[in-house]
Design an enzyme around this catalytic site. Structure first.
Site, PDB file in Angstrom:
ATOM      1  N   SER A 153       3.389  56.456  18.227  1.00 20.70           N
ATOM      2  CA  SER A 153       3.751  56.738  19.615  1.00 20.70           C
ATOM      3  C   SER A 153       4.935  55.867  20.022  1.00 20.70           C
ATOM      4  CB  SER A 153       2.538  56.514  20.523  1.00 20.70           C
ATOM      5  OG  SER A 153       2.764  57.046  21.799  1.00 20.70           O
ATOM      6  N   ASN A 154       5.188  55.718  21.311  1.00 21.30           N
ATOM      7  CA  ASN A 154       6.307  54.896  21.781  1.00 21.30           C
ATOM      8  C   ASN A 154       5.928  54.215  23.098  1.00 21.30           C
ATOM      9  OD1 ASN A 154       7.127  56.666  24.120  1.00 21.30           O
ATOM     10  ND2 ASN A 154       7.333  58.120  22.446  1.00 21.30           N
TER      11      ASN A 154
END
Ligand code: C5P
Length: 216
Positions: free
Chosen positions: A21-22
């Site tokens: 993810s980020n």
């Protein structure tokens, strides 16, 4: 007008307990959704996993992966006037998702990644809604933002400079430059995401009205 706003990150599963993810918090997208409701627009908010309360009055669609966001956007844009792609959608996803938790071993481990489908690029080039993309850049902001405006077939690209760690991702403040197809640009200097969102909604809706054939 009817706005579809995407917000937050997506998560790409690696195995049943891990994902890629980020750092996107969703704050900018949620602020845009709130500002649009405040300005009496109808809002569908398509959100990745975030820790934020959805703005009252928005139709919330929760998604996890880039593929889920792709499907939700395609469904929602059928009858919208403006799409604001503020979400930090994954650019890559694991080529294979392990059915069971991957065991730790005392050796190197590589993960094969494949490109996730680009939602903006997948939109029909001829359409009756205004598409706004976001470009979070660490360098050569204008050059990259203008390139994305063209390759992602957007009407407008909102760029934020990530080289200043105090603003942008996860922060309550931002500073943006808006690039339009005609070559014009407009900068909103550092301020709260709430104020940026209000300005952005005004600028986006004003420009959308100019190009959409529908009457408002
Ligand atoms: O290429 P990059 O990820 O920097 O582009 C950012 C813009 O493209 C954002 O508006 C984001 O929502 C959109 N995007 C997309 N589909 C992807 C990745 C990004 O629509 N798979």
């Amino acid at each position: 007008m009817k706005l579809v706003v995407t917000a937050g990150p997506t998560r790409e599963p690696i195995d049943p307990v891990r994902f890629l993810s980020n750092r996107s918090s969703g704050k900018m997208g949620y602020a845009i959704a709130s500002a649009a409701i405040e300005a009496n627009h109808e809002v569908v908010l398509i959100s990745g996993p975030v820790n934020l309360a959805p703005p009252a009055g928005a139709k919330l669609v929760n998604v996890i992966t880039a593929d889920e966001m792709h499907a939700a956007v395609h469904e929602a844009v059928h009858d919208c006037d403006v799409l604001v792609m503020c979400a930090a959608v994954s650019d890559y996803k694991p080529a294979h998702v392990a059915e069971q938790k991957i065991k730790k071993r005392d050796e190197k481990f590589s993960l094969e990644l494949i490109p996730a489908r680009d939602i903006l690029k997948s939109l029909p080039p001829s359409r009756n809604f205004f598409a706004v993309g976001f470009a979070a850049e660490t360098n050569d902001v204008e050059e990259h933002a203008r390139a994305k405006l063209a390759t992602k077939n957007c009407d407008m690209m909102v760029a934020n400079d990530l080289s200043d760690p105090d603003i942008g991702m996860e922060s309550d403040e931002n500073a943006v430059t808006i690039f339009s197809r005609g070559g014009e640009s407009e900068t909103i200097s550092r301020t709260s995401k709430k104020i940026i969102a209000r300005e952005l909604v005004k600028i986006i809706c004003r420009n959308a009205k100019k190009v959409l054939t529908k009457k408002f």
